[in-house]
Design a protein around this motif. Sequence first.
Motif, PDB file in Angstrom:
ATOM      1  N   LEU A  12       0.758  -0.945   0.037  1.00  0.00           N
ATOM      2  CA  LEU A  12      -0.155  -0.159   0.117  1.00  0.00           C
ATOM      3  C   LEU A  12       0.811   1.204   0.026  1.00  0.00           C
ATOM      4  N   LEU A  13       0.381   2.190  -0.849  1.00  0.00           N
ATOM      5  CA  LEU A  13       1.306   3.315  -1.092  1.00  0.00           C
ATOM      6  C   LEU A  13       0.334   4.756  -1.125  1.00  0.00           C
ATOM      7  N   GLY A  14       0.845   5.856  -0.920  1.00  0.00           N
ATOM      8  CA  GLY A  14       0.079   7.010  -0.800  1.00  0.00           C
ATOM      9  C   GLY A  14       0.473   8.046   0.375  1.00  0.00           C
ATOM     10  N   LYS A  15      -0.083   8.967   0.143  1.00  0.00           N
ATOM     11  CA  LYS A  15       0.255  10.209   1.011  1.00  0.00           C
ATOM     12  C   LYS A  15      -0.299   9.904   2.305  1.00  0.00           C
ATOM     13  N   GLU A  16       0.623  10.164   3.305  1.00  0.00           N
ATOM     14  CA  GLU A  16       0.116  10.292   4.933  1.00  0.00           C
ATOM     15  C   GLU A  16      -1.279  10.795   5.176  1.00  0.00           C
ATOM     16  N   PHE A  17      -1.965  10.199   6.042  1.00  0.00           N
ATOM     17  CA  PHE A  17      -3.335  10.361   6.496  1.00  0.00           C
ATOM     18  C   PHE A  17      -4.242   9.995   5.512  1.00  0.00           C
ATOM     19  N   GLY A  18      -3.669   9.044   4.242  1.00  0.00           N
ATOM     20  CA  GLY A  18      -4.681   9.061   3.227  1.00  0.00           C
ATOM     21  C   GLY A  18      -5.572   7.679   3.538  1.00  0.00           C
ATOM     22  N   GLY A  19      -5.330   7.158   4.687  1.00  0.00           N
ATOM     23  CA  GLY A  19      -6.420   5.977   4.931  1.00  0.00           C
ATOM     24  C   GLY A  19      -5.840   4.374   4.696  1.00  0.00           C
ATOM     25  N   LYS A  20      -4.509   4.304   4.286  1.00  0.00           N
ATOM     26  CA  LYS A  20      -3.861   3.033   4.133  1.00  0.00           C
ATOM     27  C   LYS A  20      -4.266   2.152   5.351  1.00  0.00           C
ATOM     28  N   THR A  21      -3.632   2.641   6.623  1.00  0.00           N
ATOM     29  CA  THR A  21      -3.746   1.760   7.606  1.00  0.00           C
ATOM     30  C   THR A  21      -5.074   1.332   7.991  1.00  0.00           C
ATOM     31  N   SER A  22      -6.023   2.200   7.745  1.00  0.00           N
ATOM     32  CA  SER A  22      -7.433   2.030   8.181  1.00  0.00           C
ATOM     33  C   SER A  22      -7.848   0.819   7.354  1.00  0.00           C
ATOM     34  N   LEU A  23      -7.442   0.863   5.995  1.00  0.00           N
ATOM     35  CA  LEU A  23      -7.898  -0.132   4.980  1.00  0.00           C
ATOM     36  C   LEU A  23      -7.518  -1.376   5.310  1.00  0.00           C
ATOM     37  N   VAL A  24      -6.256  -1.665   5.747  1.00  0.00           N
ATOM     38  CA  VAL A  24      -5.532  -2.784   6.336  1.00  0.00           C
ATOM     39  C   VAL A  24      -6.411  -3.415   7.526  1.00  0.00           C
ATOM     40  N   HIS A  29      -8.442  -7.460  10.335  1.00  0.00           N
ATOM     41  CA  HIS A  29      -9.092  -7.631  11.225  1.00  0.00           C
ATOM     42  C   HIS A  29     -10.718  -7.005  11.472  1.00  0.00           C
ATOM     43  N   ASP A  30     -11.345  -6.723  10.470  1.00  0.00           N
ATOM     44  CA  ASP A  30     -12.786  -6.132  10.332  1.00  0.00           C
ATOM     45  C   ASP A  30     -12.921  -4.923  11.389  1.00  0.00           C
ATOM     46  N   ARG A  31     -12.200  -4.047  11.635  1.00  0.00           N
ATOM     47  CA  ARG A  31     -12.320  -3.225  12.833  1.00  0.00           C
ATOM     48  C   ARG A  31     -11.681  -1.795  12.268  1.00  0.00           C
ATOM     49  N   GLY A 120      -9.629   5.135  -3.910  1.00  0.00           N
ATOM     50  CA  GLY A 120     -10.065   6.118  -3.200  1.00  0.00           C
ATOM     51  C   GLY A 120     -10.689   5.889  -2.006  1.00  0.00           C
ATOM     52  N   THR A 121     -10.243   6.486  -0.720  1.00  0.00           N
ATOM     53  CA  THR A 121     -10.443   6.129   0.539  1.00  0.00           C
ATOM     54  C   THR A 121     -11.693   7.000   1.224  1.00  0.00           C
ATOM     55  N   LYS A 122     -12.106   6.769   2.282  1.00  0.00           N
ATOM     56  CA  LYS A 122     -13.041   7.745   3.300  1.00  0.00           C
ATOM     57  C   LYS A 122     -14.414   8.014   2.415  1.00  0.00           C
ATOM     58  N   PHE A 123     -14.897   7.183   1.395  1.00  0.00           N
ATOM     59  CA  PHE A 123     -16.146   7.124   0.793  1.00  0.00           C
ATOM     60  C   PHE A 123     -17.394   7.637   1.574  1.00  0.00           C
ATOM     61  N   ASP A 124     -17.335   7.320   2.798  1.00  0.00           N
ATOM     62  CA  ASP A 124     -18.355   7.650   3.814  1.00  0.00           C
ATOM     63  C   ASP A 124     -18.817   9.031   4.154  1.00  0.00           C
ATOM     64  N   LEU A 125     -17.216   9.813   3.589  1.00  0.00           N
ATOM     65  CA  LEU A 125     -17.493  10.991   3.970  1.00  0.00           C
ATOM     66  C   LEU A 125     -17.806  11.832   2.902  1.00  0.00           C
ATOM     67  N   SER A 156     -13.362   2.428   5.034  1.00  0.00           N
ATOM     68  CA  SER A 156     -12.727   1.726   6.100  1.00  0.00           C
ATOM     69  C   SER A 156     -13.732   1.598   7.190  1.00  0.00           C
ATOM     70  N   LYS A 157     -14.610   2.869   7.134  1.00  0.00           N
ATOM     71  CA  LYS A 157     -15.615   2.982   8.440  1.00  0.00           C
ATOM     72  C   LYS A 157     -16.818   1.897   8.291  1.00  0.00           C
ATOM     73  N   THR A 158     -17.405   1.776   6.889  1.00  0.00           N
ATOM     74  CA  THR A 158     -18.422   0.947   6.651  1.00  0.00           C
ATOM     75  C   THR A 158     -18.091  -0.408   6.099  1.00  0.00           C
ATOM     76  N   GLY A 159     -16.635  -0.543   5.763  1.00  0.00           N
ATOM     77  CA  GLY A 159     -16.146  -1.666   4.985  1.00  0.00           C
ATOM     78  C   GLY A 159     -16.661  -1.594   3.531  1.00  0.00           C
ATOM     79  N   TYR A 160     -16.987  -0.540   3.019  1.00  0.00           N
ATOM     80  CA  TYR A 160     -17.618  -0.539   1.488  1.00  0.00           C
ATOM     81  C   TYR A 160     -16.402  -0.924   0.650  1.00  0.00           C
ATOM     82  N   HIS A 161     -16.630  -2.085  -0.091  1.00  0.00           N
ATOM     83  CA  HIS A 161     -15.548  -2.306  -1.246  1.00  0.00           C
ATOM     84  C   HIS A 161     -14.220  -2.783  -0.520  1.00  0.00           C
ATOM     85  N   ILE A 162     -14.052  -2.920   0.689  1.00  0.00           N
ATOM     86  CA  ILE A 162     -12.800  -3.449   1.227  1.00  0.00           C
ATOM     87  C   ILE A 162     -12.371  -4.943   0.853  1.00  0.00           C
TER      88      ILE A 162
END
Length: 202
Positions: A12-24, A29-31, A120-125, A156-162
Amino acid sequence: MAGSRVDLKVVLLGKEFGGKTSLVERYLHDRFHGDVPYQNTIGAAFGAKKVETSRKTITMGIWDTAGSERYEAMSRIYYRGARAAIVCYDLTDISSFERTRFWVQELKTNEEHCKIYLCGTKFDLVENNKRARQVDYHMTTDFADEIHAEVIETSSKTGYHIKDLFQKIAEDFVDDPSNLEIREPNTLNLDEKHSPKFFCCR
């Protein structure tokens, strides 16, 4: 603990705070940690998971790299040998999408056989607030066509498309004849009785 080889290395690559860790975290762990801020990844964090595909079961190794520019040179160590890369950008931050061009060029230069997935991350927003969206979907698909990549928007909040994203990566890998004999040389200890652990390298 049983030894198991990693069949597919994903980075996983991308700018910091881009949602990489939340996605993983959501995938392995589904959390989701909600409003609790993540500590920036230093170097890279690693996790692994067995994935059932239409053809066979494979072990996917996932490297979550640091997004800070000061760690960019270090990131090359972690995406070396990757067969798939998830290049993340925050849908509410146009600068994070602009930064994807840097990572795509890095991959094209150093890992030409690595398949790229623009995420694209944070679709819920942005789902119910069009004003929050700074990255137009058609902009990303045009770029994807240009570099022969896939595009998917996730939350990552809702799990959408993860799960869909990682399943697509696994299926694409086993469907590519050139990957049949490729294996990651390192042997990992995976405990099939427990959920995969997530390790952070400091």
